[in-house]
Design a protein around this motif. Structure first.
Motif, PDB file in Angstrom:
ATOM      1  N   LEU A   2     -58.114  61.707  51.981  1.00  0.00           N
ATOM      2  CA  LEU A   2     -58.883  61.725  50.733  1.00  0.00           C
ATOM      3  C   LEU A   2     -58.460  62.895  49.853  1.00  0.00           C
ATOM      4  CD1 LEU A   2     -62.540  60.702  51.663  1.00  0.00           C
ATOM      5  CD2 LEU A   2     -60.806  59.381  50.460  1.00  0.00           C
ATOM      6  N   ARG A   3     -58.306  64.069  50.460  1.00  0.00           N
ATOM      7  CA  ARG A   3     -57.863  65.228  49.674  1.00  0.00           C
ATOM      8  C   ARG A   3     -56.508  64.956  49.020  1.00  0.00           C
ATOM      9  NH1 ARG A   3     -60.079  68.438  54.294  1.00  0.00           N
ATOM     10  NH2 ARG A   3     -61.908  69.573  53.523  1.00  0.00           N
ATOM     11  N   GLU A   4     -55.655  64.310  49.765  1.00  0.00           N
ATOM     12  CA  GLU A   4     -54.333  63.991  49.241  1.00  0.00           C
ATOM     13  C   GLU A   4     -54.439  62.979  48.103  1.00  0.00           C
ATOM     14  OE1 GLU A   4     -50.091  63.507  51.408  1.00  0.00           O
ATOM     15  OE2 GLU A   4     -51.559  61.954  51.901  1.00  0.00           O
ATOM     16  N   ALA A   5     -55.288  61.960  48.271  1.00  0.00           N
ATOM     17  CA  ALA A   5     -55.473  60.947  47.233  1.00  0.00           C
ATOM     18  C   ALA A   5     -56.073  61.549  45.969  1.00  0.00           C
ATOM     19  CB  ALA A   5     -56.373  59.824  47.748  1.00  0.00           C
ATOM     20  N   TRP A   6     -56.957  62.538  46.155  1.00  0.00           N
ATOM     21  CA  TRP A   6     -57.590  63.202  45.018  1.00  0.00           C
ATOM     22  C   TRP A   6     -56.742  64.346  44.444  1.00  0.00           C
ATOM     23  CZ3 TRP A   6     -62.566  63.789  48.359  1.00  0.00           C
ATOM     24  CH2 TRP A   6     -63.279  62.577  48.364  1.00  0.00           C
ATOM     25  N   ASN A   7     -55.607  64.612  45.111  1.00  0.00           N
ATOM     26  CA  ASN A   7     -54.725  65.697  44.687  1.00  0.00           C
ATOM     27  C   ASN A   7     -55.415  67.058  44.803  1.00  0.00           C
ATOM     28  OD1 ASN A   7     -52.241  66.679  43.815  1.00  0.00           O
ATOM     29  ND2 ASN A   7     -52.856  66.634  41.645  1.00  0.00           N
ATOM     30  N   TYR A   8     -56.159  67.220  45.890  1.00  0.00           N
ATOM     31  CA  TYR A   8     -56.791  68.511  46.160  1.00  0.00           C
ATOM     32  C   TYR A   8     -55.708  69.512  46.538  1.00  0.00           C
ATOM     33  CZ  TYR A   8     -61.855  67.698  46.223  1.00  0.00           C
ATOM     34  OH  TYR A   8     -63.161  67.471  45.869  1.00  0.00           O
ATOM     35  N   THR A  60     -63.649  59.718  41.189  1.00  0.00           N
ATOM     36  CA  THR A  60     -62.877  60.689  40.415  1.00  0.00           C
ATOM     37  C   THR A  60     -63.642  61.971  40.099  1.00  0.00           C
ATOM     38  OG1 THR A  60     -63.562  59.578  38.363  1.00  0.00           O
ATOM     39  CG2 THR A  60     -61.467  58.886  39.354  1.00  0.00           C
ATOM     40  N   ASP A  61     -64.962  61.915  40.152  1.00  0.00           N
ATOM     41  CA  ASP A  61     -65.770  63.098  39.855  1.00  0.00           C
ATOM     42  C   ASP A  61     -65.648  64.114  40.984  1.00  0.00           C
ATOM     43  OD1 ASP A  61     -68.194  64.255  38.166  1.00  0.00           O
ATOM     44  OD2 ASP A  61     -68.731  64.424  40.298  1.00  0.00           O
ATOM     45  N   LYS A  62     -65.321  65.362  40.662  1.00  0.00           N
ATOM     46  CA  LYS A  62     -65.085  66.402  41.667  1.00  0.00           C
ATOM     47  C   LYS A  62     -66.328  66.683  42.501  1.00  0.00           C
ATOM     48  CE  LYS A  62     -60.777  67.310  40.718  1.00  0.00           C
ATOM     49  NZ  LYS A  62     -59.696  67.009  41.711  1.00  0.00           N
ATOM     50  N   PHE A  63     -67.492  66.686  41.874  1.00  0.00           N
ATOM     51  CA  PHE A  63     -68.725  66.965  42.610  1.00  0.00           C
ATOM     52  C   PHE A  63     -69.017  65.852  43.605  1.00  0.00           C
ATOM     53  CE2 PHE A  63     -73.358  67.180  43.109  1.00  0.00           C
ATOM     54  CZ  PHE A  63     -73.499  68.515  43.466  1.00  0.00           C
ATOM     55  N   GLU A  64     -68.797  64.615  43.186  1.00  0.00           N
ATOM     56  CA  GLU A  64     -69.014  63.477  44.076  1.00  0.00           C
ATOM     57  C   GLU A  64     -67.977  63.465  45.188  1.00  0.00           C
ATOM     58  OE1 GLU A  64     -71.036  60.406  40.816  1.00  0.00           O
ATOM     59  OE2 GLU A  64     -68.921  60.214  41.358  1.00  0.00           O
ATOM     60  N   GLN A  65     -66.762  63.856  44.885  1.00  0.00           N
ATOM     61  CA  GLN A  65     -65.722  63.956  45.912  1.00  0.00           C
ATOM     62  C   GLN A  65     -66.130  64.952  46.992  1.00  0.00           C
ATOM     63  OE1 GLN A  65     -62.210  64.960  43.691  1.00  0.00           O
ATOM     64  NE2 GLN A  65     -61.795  62.854  43.059  1.00  0.00           N
ATOM     65  N   ALA A  66     -66.668  66.083  46.574  1.00  0.00           N
ATOM     66  CA  ALA A  66     -67.111  67.098  47.535  1.00  0.00           C
ATOM     67  C   ALA A  66     -68.224  66.560  48.422  1.00  0.00           C
ATOM     68  CB  ALA A  66     -67.581  68.349  46.792  1.00  0.00           C
ATOM     69  N   ALA A  67     -69.120  65.755  47.840  1.00  0.00           N
ATOM     70  CA  ALA A  67     -70.221  65.172  48.609  1.00  0.00           C
ATOM     71  C   ALA A  67     -69.695  64.178  49.649  1.00  0.00           C
ATOM     72  CB  ALA A  67     -71.208  64.474  47.671  1.00  0.00           C
TER      73      ALA A  67
END
Length: 295
Positions: free
Chosen positions: A281-287, A251-258
């Motif tokens: 993943l972007r879709e799951a994270w609602n990017y 859920t952490d945005k920085f970790e998602q980017a990594a």
């Protein structure tokens, strides 16, 4: 793969090796997540089944090709969330089911086999027996505890958040050590996700999901750290398997980017298409940019 139906040719170790090589190139031509007709994988399945008893006992080309084929099946099964079609009885009483002292290659293949068995437990049709689960969990713990010193990292550095690091640096001596420890992490991810001991009711019911999520995240981050700390070719690809299947839990945005960076870098380095996995993943994270991706 017409020869895979010939009772004589199906025993040819050279054809087993050829089918494994063809499957390797087939894997490079399909995306990490998406359509895969598994043409050569199906042929490999026949050869593996026909030559399993001999491969388990022998050394040489047949044995080497056999274990590469098993790893290919593990990777496909992990991504597709399907059981592995293999008669595991051929391993009964073999060196691969013990903790006896042996060479590093055999020790590594033991955990590859366990990973295959865990996949069959998770996605098979025989149910989730607590006794069977306990046996698999115990083997994974025994394997890690008894592993030779050569399987321990020669360097380990925890991530430094002040330097915007997310993954640890974990260096190993050789490729077989990288493959083994990454498959141990894959097995532990599955064992955590399919733990039949998780309470369904009671005071600990609410705590269980958070504990499982933390464990899975730990293993995924270690997969990534190992994958990019070593020069072993399968390392980043195996890391991508964990990211694509479990990254949505972060859920952490920085970790998602990594995690996205792992997929992007692997595509650049290994020519493995990770576009579909990135999109999912972007879709799951609602990017926001998820809508801009076109298959």
């Amino acid at each position: 793969m017409a020869l895979s139906g010939d009772t004589d040719e199906v025993q040819d170790e050279n054809l087993l090796a050829a089918s494994v090589v063809l499957r390797f190139y087939e894997e490079l031509d399909v995306p990490l997540v998406g359509a895969d007709d598994e043409t050569y994988l199906q042929g490999t399945v026949f050869f593996l089944a026909a030559q399993a008893k001999e491969a388990v006992k022998e050394r040489g080309l047949r044995n080497a090709a056999f274990w590469v084929g098993i790893r290919q099946k593990v990777h496909t099964a992990f991504i597709t969330q399907l059981s592995i079609r293999l008669d595991f009885s051929c391993f009964t009483g073999s060196i691969y089911k013990t903790m006896e002292s042996t060479d590093d290659s055999t020790w590594a293949n033991r955990i590859v086999l366990l990973c295959a068995e865990v996949l069959s437990f998770c996605y098979g049709e025989n149910g989730h027996s607590l006794n069977h689960y306990s046996e698999l969990l115990e083997f994974s713990e025994d394997w890690y505890r008894c592993k030779p010193p050569s399987f321990s990292p020669i360097y380990h550095q925890a991530p430094d958040s002040s330097k915007q690091e997310v993954f640890p640096q974990i260096w190993f001596m050789g490729d077989c050590h990288v493959i083994a420890i990454q498959h141990w992490h894959l097995a532990r991810i599955l064992l955590a996700a399919f733990d039949p001991r998780v309470p369904r009711m009671g005071p600990n019911q609410k705590k269980a999901p958070a504990t499982i999520e933390a464990e899975i995240k730990h293993h995924v981050f270690n997969l990534c750290g190992i994958g990019f700390s070593n020069k072993a070719a399968p390392g980043p690809i195996t890391a991508c398997m964990g990211v694509s299947m479990c990254g949505d839990r972060v859920t952490d945005k920085f970790e998602q980017a990594a995690l996205l960076d792992v997929l992007i870098k692997t595509e650049e380095l290994q020519a493995l298409s990770t576009q579909k996995a990135q999109y999912q993943l972007r879709e799951a994270w609602n990017y926001q940019e998820a809508a801009d991706f076109h298959e």
